[in-house]
Structure formats: structure tokens, C-alpha cells
Design an enzyme around this catalytic site. Structure first.
Site, PDB file in Angstrom:
ATOM      1  N   HIS A  47      37.570 -14.733 -20.616  1.00 16.25           N
ATOM      2  CA  HIS A  47      36.925 -13.429 -19.606  1.00 16.25           C
ATOM      3  C   HIS A  47      36.932 -13.822 -18.286  1.00 16.25           C
ATOM      4  CE1 HIS A  47      35.793 -10.940 -23.033  1.00 16.25           C
ATOM      5  NE2 HIS A  47      35.671 -11.869 -23.796  1.00 16.25           N
ATOM      6  N   CYS A  59      41.029 -10.707 -23.414  1.00 20.25           N
ATOM      7  CA  CYS A  59      40.546 -11.223 -24.962  1.00 20.25           C
ATOM      8  C   CYS A  59      41.099 -10.374 -25.937  1.00 20.25           C
ATOM      9  CB  CYS A  59      38.921 -11.086 -24.750  1.00 20.25           C
ATOM     10  SG  CYS A  59      38.166 -11.853 -26.408  1.00 20.25           S
ATOM     11  N   TYR A  60      40.442  -9.421 -26.529  1.00 23.20           N
ATOM     12  CA  TYR A  60      40.816  -8.483 -27.543  1.00 23.20           C
ATOM     13  C   TYR A  60      41.914  -7.815 -26.819  1.00 23.20           C
ATOM     14  CZ  TYR A  60      41.171  -4.594 -30.811  1.00 23.20           C
ATOM     15  OH  TYR A  60      41.424  -3.537 -31.849  1.00 23.20           O
ATOM     16  N   GLY A 111      36.881  -6.841 -26.967  1.00 18.97           N
ATOM     17  CA  GLY A 111      36.184  -6.091 -27.702  1.00 18.97           C
ATOM     18  C   GLY A 111      35.761  -6.860 -29.080  1.00 18.97           C
ATOM     19  N   GLU A 145      36.090 -11.785 -15.942  1.00 19.85           N
ATOM     20  CA  GLU A 145      34.878 -11.055 -15.265  1.00 19.85           C
ATOM     21  C   GLU A 145      33.653 -11.707 -15.263  1.00 19.85           C
ATOM     22  OE1 GLU A 145      36.389 -10.549 -17.997  1.00 19.85           O
ATOM     23  OE2 GLU A 145      35.177  -9.504 -19.470  1.00 19.85           O
ATOM     24  N   SER A 201      11.256   8.814 -10.960  1.00 20.15           N
ATOM     25  CA  SER A 201      10.504   7.698 -11.741  1.00 20.15           C
ATOM     26  C   SER A 201      10.041   6.711 -10.869  1.00 20.15           C
ATOM     27  CB  SER A 201      11.562   7.129 -12.733  1.00 20.15           C
ATOM     28  OG  SER A 201      12.660   6.160 -12.148  1.00 20.15           O
ATOM     29  N   GLY A 202      10.501   6.317  -9.615  1.00 17.86           N
ATOM     30  CA  GLY A 202       9.927   5.376  -8.921  1.00 17.86           C
ATOM     31  C   GLY A 202      11.199   4.306  -8.892  1.00 17.86           C
ATOM     32  N   GLY A 203      12.010   4.310  -9.771  1.00 21.25           N
ATOM     33  CA  GLY A 203      13.156   3.349 -10.017  1.00 21.25           C
ATOM     34  C   GLY A 203      14.146   3.673  -8.828  1.00 21.25           C
ATOM     35  N   VAL A 204      15.299   2.700  -8.763  1.00 21.57           N
ATOM     36  CA  VAL A 204      16.327   2.756  -7.812  1.00 21.57           C
ATOM     37  C   VAL A 204      17.064   4.010  -7.981  1.00 21.57           C
ATOM     38  CG1 VAL A 204      18.151   1.414  -6.896  1.00 21.57           C
ATOM     39  CG2 VAL A 204      16.383  -0.020  -7.852  1.00 21.57           C
ATOM     40  N   ASP A 205      17.466   4.307  -9.025  1.00 19.96           N
ATOM     41  CA  ASP A 205      18.689   5.270  -9.132  1.00 19.96           C
ATOM     42  C   ASP A 205      17.914   6.697  -8.831  1.00 19.96           C
ATOM     43  OD1 ASP A 205      19.916   3.229 -10.360  1.00 19.96           O
ATOM     44  OD2 ASP A 205      19.870   4.036 -12.353  1.00 19.96           O
ATOM     45  N   SER A 206      17.052   7.220  -9.333  1.00 14.87           N
ATOM     46  CA  SER A 206      16.407   8.395  -8.973  1.00 14.87           C
ATOM     47  C   SER A 206      15.994   8.291  -7.473  1.00 14.87           C
ATOM     48  CB  SER A 206      15.375   8.860  -9.917  1.00 14.87           C
ATOM     49  OG  SER A 206      14.289   7.927  -9.959  1.00 14.87           O
ATOM     50  N   LYS A 233      25.166   0.194 -10.361  1.00 16.41           N
ATOM     51  CA  LYS A 233      23.822  -0.024  -9.655  1.00 16.41           C
ATOM     52  C   LYS A 233      23.810  -0.877  -8.777  1.00 16.41           C
ATOM     53  CE  LYS A 233      19.273  -0.363 -11.561  1.00 16.41           C
ATOM     54  NZ  LYS A 233      18.933   0.798 -12.174  1.00 16.41           N
TER      55      LYS A 233
END
Ligand code: XMP
Length: 578
Positions: free
Chosen positions: A169, A81-82, A54, A171, A223-228, A367
Site C-alpha cells: 500500500h 493490493c487487490y 479491497g 498510500e 454542529s460546532g464541528g469543522v465541516d458545517s 477533511k
């Protein structure tokens, strides 16, 4: 139902907490993110806890902390880290300000140790650091397991209590053996058993949808995006086509071929509203006003659809493609939540949400996991691998100007008097753009760090007129300018797809700016970026031959005076220009 999380990430406000959770899930172990201060008793079901990094200093008032009881709960804890600093601070060690910061690549020297946390990892290795504060003295019971030239305490361990800390980090990809650190902690220290594969969850998600919806029907604004699209496909499989309706609003602000794509690939109903959007945006030049007007118009169109189709009736529920990072509002993720909310503001939709008539089948997925689910469902790769595209569409990539204005030569280059958005701290600010003469990302970074009057640096790839012939002209959002931008965007998309470049970048906006000559009044800016989640991003240069080919074809578009390249990282320049 998801499994109980075996690992909980305590979010101390770092942009990397979701990345940490994702990496743990990639190991096949279900992880969730919680606020850092969550009481220890609420965390007791997990086998291990990770305190994230953080931006704060443990000595700042109000800086994130954790319930100290987690250190005596018997659970294994890893501070990153933090997180390492909070752990050291709360357990009686000392944290202090370093003489200099350490940002970016560093070399870690990890001591030989037989601690399972560091098994197989001793020796020199590349790590990624981002800190100024450091642990000056470790708490009692801890030993130092690794150091760098600048940081004497880069890894700490109290094996008896299973408490560990790393200043770097693990990750991020730049930490060469980062995943091995996480795997050691999750599998060897915590003893987690793999329980998570998003692909295997499809039947469970479908059952959840059926349980939640009961005998009702579901509608989506897709929307045409991946999620929806994935959420819509799951609902259709779970409930059958007759009980799910998907509507796509064509705002006229979409990319070339988008509406056809949505019809072809998803088979959705299209609500046409191009003329309405263009007419409410006529003559508007202020970027924030444009966004606001688009949001309001969206609401009106959605209301119209809801009314006409009778979707507020009790037999209907709202389906949404909300994903995990959108559900958690904390330091690094608040913005994602904000971005999504403005399409969900319709009064009717608010009412549905308030009464619990909402189904969000992807709310615990990241995602990449949504993509894995989509592949499992057999959705086409051209849909699943799409880059993110903003709701307000090309409107926020088509810059406008209230007046004519001259380009001003400066010691560093040329100041272009358009207003482009950037992020400074947590707020968005608009500033002019600086053009330098070479595609030099390092110089661009140096300039944005040094100059306060610009937040973005670009360089010409090619100009059809000298600087003396270029100026900014008064203009707003017109069908002609949108068509020009759509053409340039289609060229960039087509060439980057053919060359495989689109798979190498996270997103590739193409922007139209009102800079040019009387005959060719606009220029095009290419903005390919690399990113993890859109919260931060790096400008990335592309191969020279591809760039030249793209530039040549864009300059063939009528009315385009130049092609530029955006060299700005985020921060300080946002990915989008408005
Ligand atoms: P910025 O420009 O803030 O963008 O660096 C970060 C990510 O968010 C997307 N974006 C939006 N997405 N509605 C959306 O659905 C919006 O209003 C919006 N504004 C930015 C942007 O494309 C990038 O992926």
C-alpha cells in the site's frame, strides 16, 4: 466547477480508496473515486486509473471487478493490493492463496529498472502489506519488479501498455517511500499536470453558492464541528450575513463550554433544548434506544425551528456541511454516510433535498482540504483543528446499567458487566469489557483476537478501591452523571491541549462507566486513538507523566472511583463505547 479528474480511483471496497485519492490530490492533481465496475467509456477523460485494494479474493463470487476494457484504453493503470490481483487475474495471470498472510511492515526488494514508475526507488525499503492472496504468475507482457521474503510478486510492470501493480500500500504512511510511487505514477507515467489547490477554490465555491442559491436565503443547522462551520462561513461570505442563518441546537449533551464556544467563535443562534433531551432520556439504559431517542428528539427540535422561522418557504434553501467521503456509498464508506443521515431525517429537510433545495459547498472536499479552505477564510485554528465529536454527544459516552452487577474475576483479568459496542464484520455488537492489570496494547490485541465474549480490553491507571470493592450499579443518564463526565472530559482536554497531545491523536473520547463503590459509583475511561478516517483506529499510549497528571486530577472529581485506559484497536472495539 471542479476540474475533470485526471486520476480516477476505482473503489474495490478497500478502506484505503479515499486515502489514495487524498494522496493524489496532495500532489496537486484532482482525483475522484468511482465504483470499480464503472464502464471504461465513462472513465476515458482521465489520464490514469488506480484500482484500489479491497478485502475480497478475486475468486470469490461477486467480488469487485473492473471493466477489462480499461486495460486496452491506452490509459495508464496502477493496481494496488487487490487491484494488482484483479489486473493479473483479468489479463491471464494467476492469483492464488498464499501459504501465510502478510500483514503489517515488510521489506521490499525493488529491482533496478529504468521504468518511470519505479524511477529512483530501487533497493530495499520498508513497505506496508495487508494480504493473503498473491499473484502466482504474471500475465503476458508483464515483468516482476520487486519481491519480499513472503511474496515473490510484490510489484509488476508492463511498460509498453503502461500497466502497473503493487502488492503493498503506497498510500499509507508506513510505506516509507509510498508517496514517491504515487508521484511517479501520477506525474511521470500519466503525465498529469498539477491543477488542484483547495485554497485557490474559495472564489469558485462562492460563485457556485451564488449560482445555486439565486435570490433565495440559506439556513444551516450547525454542529460546532469543522465541516458545517466552514460551509456556513463560505455561504456567509458568498451571500452576505442577511441571507444566511445558522442555528445550533444545545442538547445539553455537549462538552464543557461548547455552547459558549459556538456563540463566541461562530456567532450562531442557539436553540436551547437541554431539558427536553434529559427528560426523554430519563431512565433509559439501552444504548441503541438512547441513540434512537436522541435522533427523534433532534428531529422534533429541528421541526420546531423550521416551523417557527418559516424556513420551509420557497425563499429558503438548506445548507449542509457534507464532505466528499459522505457522498460515496461503497464498501468502506457506507458507514460515514449512515452516520450523517440520522440528523438529516426531518421530514421538512427530506422535502428540501427531494426538491433540490439544498446547497453543499464542500461535497467534493476531503477533511484536510476543508481545513485548508477554512484557513484560507481566516477561521481560527481552535475551530479548524477540533477533533471529531459525535452528534449524540456525551450521551453515548455515559454508559448506563439496568441493574447492579458483580465484577467477575477470570483467568485473564476482571470482566466488567457493562455493555460496550464493538464491530465484528459489518455489524455492531455489544459485549462486556475485560480489564487486565497492565497497560499492554499487544496483550490486549491478543486477547480480543482470542476471546469471543469481550470486544474491548482496558487497564486501570489507578483505582481508589480494590477490585473486591468495585461493582457495577444500576443507573441511567442523569444531570449529575453528565456533569461528572463533562468535568473529566474537560480535565483530559485541557491537559492534552496544554501538552500538545491533542495534536498527536486523531480523537480522544473520555467515557464514564457505572463501575465503582457506594461513595464513588463511577469510573472514567480514557480512549485516545490514532486513525485516518475513523473507519479503523489504533489505541495509542500516552506519555506516563501526562497520564499520571490527568489521572490525579480526574480522581479529584467527586464520585469517581477509578481511571482506566482503553487498549482496544478498531476493529474489534469501536472508537465510541456505544
Ligand atoms: P465508531 O464509534 O463507530 O466511530 O468507531 C467512528 C467515528 O464516528 C463518530 N461517530 C459519530 N458521529 N454521529 C456522529 O456525528 C454519531 O452518531 C456517531 N457515532 C460515532 C465517532 O466519534 C468517530 O469519530
Amino acid at each position: 466547477m471542479n476540474p475533470n479528474p485526471q486520476i480516477i480511483i476505482l473503489d474495490a471496497g478497500g478502506q484505503y480508496c479515499h486515502l489514495e485519492a487524498r494522496k493524489v490530490r496532495d500532489l496537486g492533481v484532482y482525483a475522484e473515486v468511482r465504483a470499480s465496475e464503472t464502464p471504461a467509456e465513462e472513465l476515458s477523460g482521465a489520464r490514469g486509473l488506480i484500482i484500489s485494494g479491497g478485502p475480497s479474493s478475486v475468486y470469490d463470487s461477486g467480488s469487485p471487478t473492473v471493466d477489462p476494457a480499461i486495460f486496452s484504453s491506452g490509459q495508464a493503470v496502477l493496481g494496488i493490493c487487490y487491484g494488482q490481483q484483479v489486473m493479473a487475474h483479468l489479463l491471464g495471470g494467476e492469483v492464488r492463496r498464499g501459504e501465510k498472510g502478510e500483514y503489517g511492515m515488510a521489506t521490499l526488494e525493488l529491482d533496478e529498472t529504468n521504468d518511470p514508475m519505479f524511477a529512483g526507488l530501487s533497493g530495499r525499503q520498508q513497505i506496508w502489506m495487508s494480504h493473503r492472496d498473491l499473484v502466482g504468475r504474471v500475465p503476458e507482457g508483464f515483468s516482476v519488479a520487486g519481491h519480499t521474503d513472503t511474496c515473490a510478486v510484490a510489484a509488476i510492470a508492463d511498460r509498453a501498455r503502461r500497466l502497473y501493480g503493487v502488492q503493498f500500500h503506497p498510500e499509507v504512511v508506513h510505506t516509507a517511500r509510498g508517496l514517491e510511487y504515487l508521484a511517479n505514477f501520477v506525474l511521470k507515467v500519466c503525465g498529469c499536470v498539477p491543477d488542484w489547490d483547495p485554497r485557490h477554490r474559495v472564489p469558485l465555491i462562492e460563485q457556485e453558492i451564488r449560482d445555486c442559491v439565486g435570490g433565495r436565503k440559506v439556513f444551516f443547522f450547525v454542529s460546532g464541528g469543522v465541516d458545517s462551520s466552514v460551509a456556513f462561513a463560505l455561504a456567509t461570505r458568498a451571500l452576505g450575513e442577511d441571507r444566511v442563518r445558522g442555528v445550533y441546537v444545545d442538547t445539553g449533551l455537549m462538552r464543557d463550554g461548547e455552547t459558549d464556544f459556538v456563540r463566541r467563535v461562530r456567532g450562531l443562534a442557539v436553540e436551547r433544548a437541554e431539558n427536553e433531551f434529559l427528560s426523554v432520556l430519563a431512565g433509559v439504559t439501552d444504548p441503541e434506544k438512547k441513540r434512537h431517542i436522541i435522533g427523534e428528539e433532534f428531529v422534533l427540535v429541528q421541526e420546531r425551528v423550521i416551523e417557527r422561522e418559516g424556513l420551509m418557504g420557497h425563499d429558503w434553501m438548506l445548507g449542509q456541511g457534507t464532505i466528499y467521503p459522505d457522498t460515496i456509498e461503497s464498501g468502506g464508506t457506507a458507514k460515514a454516510a449512515l452516520i450523517k443521515t440520522h440528523h438529516n431525517r426531518v421530514a421538512g429537510i427530506q422535502k428540501l433535498i427531494a426538491s433540490g433545495r439544498i446547497v453543499e459547498p464542500l461535497r467534493s472536499f476531503y477533511k484536510d482540504e476543508v481545513r485548508a479552505v477554512g484557513r484560507e477564510l481566516g477561521l481560527p485554528a481552535e475551530l479548524l483543528n477540533r477533533h471529531p465529536f459525535p452528534g449524540p454527544g456525551l450521551a453515548i459516552r455515559c454508559l448506563c446499567s439496568p441493574n447492579d452487577a458483580e465484577v467477575v474475576a477470570s483467568a485473564e483479568g476482571h470482566i466488567i458487566p457493562v455493555r460496550s459496542v464493538g464491530v465484528q464484520g459489518d455489524s455492531r455488537s455489544y459485549a462486556p469489557v475485560l480489564a487486565i492489570d497492565a497497560l499492554d496494547t499487544r496483550r490486549a490485541t491478543d486477547l480480543t483476537n482470542r476471546l469471543t465474549n469481550v470486544n474491548r480490553v482496558i487497564a486501570p491507571v489507578e483505582m481508589r478501591a480494590p477490585w473486591s470493592g468495585m461493582r457495577v450499579r444500576a443507573c441511567s443518564l442523569t444531570a449529575d452523571r453528565l456533569a461528572k463526565l463533562r468535568q473529566a472530559d474537560a480535565v483530559a482536554r485541557c491537559l492534552s491541549h496544554e501538552s500538545g497531545y491533542d495534536a498527536k491523536v486523531w480523537q480522544f473520547p473520555v467515557i464514564l462507566i457505572p463501575l465503582g463503590t457506594a461513595e464513588a459509583p463511577d469510573s472514567v475511561v480514557l480512549r485516545p486513538v490514532d486513525s485516518v478516517d475513523g473507519m479503523t483506529a489504533q489505541s495509542v499510549l500516552m506519555d506516563g507523566a501526562l497520564l499520571q497528571a490527568m489521572c490525579r486530577r480526574i480522581l479529584e472529581i467527586e464520585g469517581v472511583a477509578g481511571v482506566f485506559y482503553d487498549l482496544t484497536h478498531k476493529p474489534p472495539g469501536t472508537i465510541e463505547w456505544e
